[in-house]
Design an enzyme around this catalytic site. Structure first.
Site, PDB file in Angstrom:
ATOM      1  N   ARG A  12      63.934  87.516  11.458  1.00  0.00           N
ATOM      2  CA  ARG A  12      64.917  88.205  12.291  1.00  0.00           C
ATOM      3  C   ARG A  12      66.038  88.825  11.457  1.00  0.00           C
ATOM      4  O   ARG A  12      66.366  89.997  11.628  1.00  0.00           O
ATOM      5  CB  ARG A  12      65.516  87.233  13.318  1.00  0.00           C
ATOM      6  CG  ARG A  12      64.549  86.655  14.335  1.00  0.00           C
ATOM      7  CD  ARG A  12      63.830  87.702  15.139  1.00  0.00           C
ATOM      8  NE  ARG A  12      64.736  88.645  15.787  1.00  0.00           N
ATOM      9  CZ  ARG A  12      64.388  89.851  16.196  1.00  0.00           C
ATOM     10  NH1 ARG A  12      63.159  90.297  15.986  1.00  0.00           N
ATOM     11  NH2 ARG A  12      65.257  90.647  16.807  1.00  0.00           N
ATOM     12  N   CYS A 155      76.019  82.871  11.662  1.00  0.00           N
ATOM     13  CA  CYS A 155      76.527  83.845  12.633  1.00  0.00           C
ATOM     14  C   CYS A 155      77.692  83.264  13.419  1.00  0.00           C
ATOM     15  O   CYS A 155      78.642  83.984  13.763  1.00  0.00           O
ATOM     16  CB  CYS A 155      75.414  84.285  13.572  1.00  0.00           C
ATOM     17  SG  CYS A 155      74.660  82.939  14.530  1.00  0.00           S
TER      18      CYS A 155
END
Length: 343
Positions: A12, A155
């Site tokens: 990803r 993140c």
């Protein structure tokens, strides 16, 4: 001279880094010279071109013999399980973006350095033995030319740390608590299946699933003054992208809602422009898909209780925002080395 990057692990984050590079118009300044991925090359090319979260990639992608090209730029394609055997020296790799999620220590990163790369940047939290953990926009000024092994954090640290820093600078933070409301991830099954975490044996699309998080530890690394003063929990929800952070902090001074939102808006237009964003529109999670910011304040959800307890809702595209920060940090690492060499 262009910066030369290699990507180890084309999942990803790896694929979003390539997309972000070309969509941002930086592909003349930064070159992806190699990708190492154990998956089938046809699947690699297909998933780069077509993405359920981010749509079709409108730069042409072509698969060649041991290469994949993007917009006519040839990228060497490897399927090597041992990073030490990769030809990073021959390719002149400045930074390896370590995106497998498997490697996390200095010893692991050393494999890339042994292969001839100058530096390594982890796309996830790493062990304490790395040279630095960076949240771009907050502590990237701590990077040094001699740093060869760096982590870009997670993140969620990239989402919440800038907000904590703004609130602390403006009002002084005593302590805080965070709930991460995270999109589903690829370690969750479509239907019930075995997993070492019993909660993650359950179908991702059918439940809100509590999971472990080390976010509080990540905050400590970036902002050591808060060691032991934040706690965090996390849940996964049945969406495939975009994450929300429910952040509560107690502060040292009396505040009201307008003061909090104004402090955040001011930094979004100033020092943290491009990192922090602010909205007062009535938006939902999908509206933040493909947003390059690390964090977006939802000003409609700001609350203040008894003048010293602040609650915020902070959004991020946990894939796209983080992929952009990987590029930012890699550029900063190489820029420091070039400045040193000039001197």
């Amino acid at each position: 001279m262009a910066i030369k990057l290699a990507i180890n692990g084309f999942g990803r984050i790896g694929r979003n880094i390539v997309r972000a590079l070309y969509e941002s118009g930086l592909s003349n300044e930064i070159k992806i010279v190699a990708i190492n991925e154990l998956a089938d090359p046809e699947a690699i090319a297909h998933l780069l071109k077509y993405d359920t979260s981010h749509g079709r990639f409108f730069f042409p992608v072509k698969l060649g013999e041991d290469t994949i090209s993007v917009a006519g730029d040839a990228i060497a394609l490897f399927c090597e399980p041992n990073p030490a055997e990769l030809p990073w020296k021959t390719l002149g790799v400045d930074v390896v973006l370590e995106c497998t999620g498997v490697y996390h220590s200095r010893e692991h990163a050393q494999l890339h350095l042994t292969a001839g790369a100058k530096k390594v940047l982890f796309s996830h939290p790493a062990d304490n033995d790395v040279d630095a953990t960076i949240v771009y926009g907050i502590n990237d000024d701590e990077l040094k030319p001699e740093h060869t092994i760096v982590s870009n954090g997670s993140c969620t640290t990239n989402c919440v740390v800038p907000v904590i820093k703004v609130l602390d600078d403006a009002f002084g933070i005593e302590s805080g608590a965070i709930t991460t409301i995270h999109a589903s991830m690829n370690d969750q099954p479509v239907i019930d299946a075995y997993h070492h975490d019993l909660r993650r044996t359950r179908a991702a699309s059918q439940s809100i699933i509590p999971v472990d998080t080390k976010l509080a530890r990540g905050i400590d690394r970036i902002l050591p003054k808060f060691k032991g003063r934040f706690e965090a929990i996390a849940v996964r929800v049945p969406t495939i992208n975009v994450t929300a952070m429910d952040l509560s902090v107690t502060v040292n001074t009396d505040v009201d809602l307008n003061a909090v939102n104004n402090a955040l808006k001011a930094q979004a237009k100033d020092r943290l422009e491009g990192i922090l964003s602010y909205t007062a529109e009535p938006l939902v999670s999908i509206d933040f898909n493909h947003d390059p910011h690390s964090c977006i304040i939802d000003g409609t959800q700001t609350r203040v209780s008894h003048k010293r307890l602040i609650k915020l809702l902070v959004w991020c595209d946990n894939e796209w925002g983080f992929a952009n920060r990987m590029l930012d940090t890699a550029r900063a690492m190489v820029a420091l080395e070039k400045i040193t060499n000039i001197k």
